[in-house]
Scaffold this active site. Sequence first.
Site, short mmCIF file in Angstrom:
data_model
loop_
_atom_site.label_atom_id
_atom_site.label_comp_id
_atom_site.label_asym_id
_atom_site.label_seq_id
_atom_site.Cartn_x
_atom_site.Cartn_y
_atom_site.Cartn_z
N CYS A 1 -74.76 96.73 -50.54
CA CYS A 1 -74.72 97.92 -50.58
C CYS A 1 -75.84 98.84 -50.00
O CYS A 1 -75.96 100.03 -50.11
CB CYS A 1 -74.47 98.53 -51.99
SG CYS A 1 -72.65 97.99 -52.56
N HIS B 1 -65.57 112.26 -44.77
CA HIS B 1 -65.76 111.94 -43.20
C HIS B 1 -67.17 112.35 -42.97
O HIS B 1 -67.65 112.67 -41.64
CB HIS B 1 -64.87 112.28 -42.15
CG HIS B 1 -63.57 111.49 -42.06
ND1 HIS B 1 -62.44 111.82 -43.15
CD2 HIS B 1 -63.01 110.54 -41.54
CE1 HIS B 1 -61.39 111.00 -42.65
NE2 HIS B 1 -61.74 110.04 -41.75
N GLU C 1 -64.82 104.02 -55.90
CA GLU C 1 -64.96 103.59 -54.77
C GLU C 1 -63.88 102.62 -53.99
O GLU C 1 -63.54 102.48 -52.88
CB GLU C 1 -66.40 102.68 -54.61
CG GLU C 1 -67.40 103.55 -54.76
CD GLU C 1 -68.77 103.02 -54.63
OE1 GLU C 1 -68.96 101.80 -54.41
OE2 GLU C 1 -69.74 103.73 -54.51
#
Length: 136
Positions: free
Chosen positions: A36, A80, A123
């Site tokens: 991550c 985005h 997530e």
Amino acid sequence: MDTATAQLPDGKFEIGKTFTFEAGHRLTGLPPEHKCSRQHGHSYTVEIILTATTLQAPGFVTDFADLDPVKQFLDRTLDHHNLPDVLPIEPTSELLAQYLAGWFLQHVEPTIHGELIAVRVRETGRSWAQFTVDRP
């Protein structure tokens, strides 16, 4: 069965609405070998959970349409985008849930019936983090 004689219990009502957005991030507070710590992305799901002890006509905690500002904020600000570029926090799911709760309390809750209980951020389909609002 006689439904006219059913007693309605006291209690609280709760509703939730789910929103989605796509974004990238990396977590800078992790060691370089942690996956991550590298740039990656998620299809995020955000759930807003509200409560009320009374309902507005015709029987709503709040009209789900009154939560549209959440979708507008997510689309405009996070969708985005690379989250570290647009957020003042490390973009973990936990901190994102807390940040979105704070935004909701400031920008949406004053305009609706009902109180925010929690914000849940996913997530992935198998993991989530939740921030629960402390109320006096």
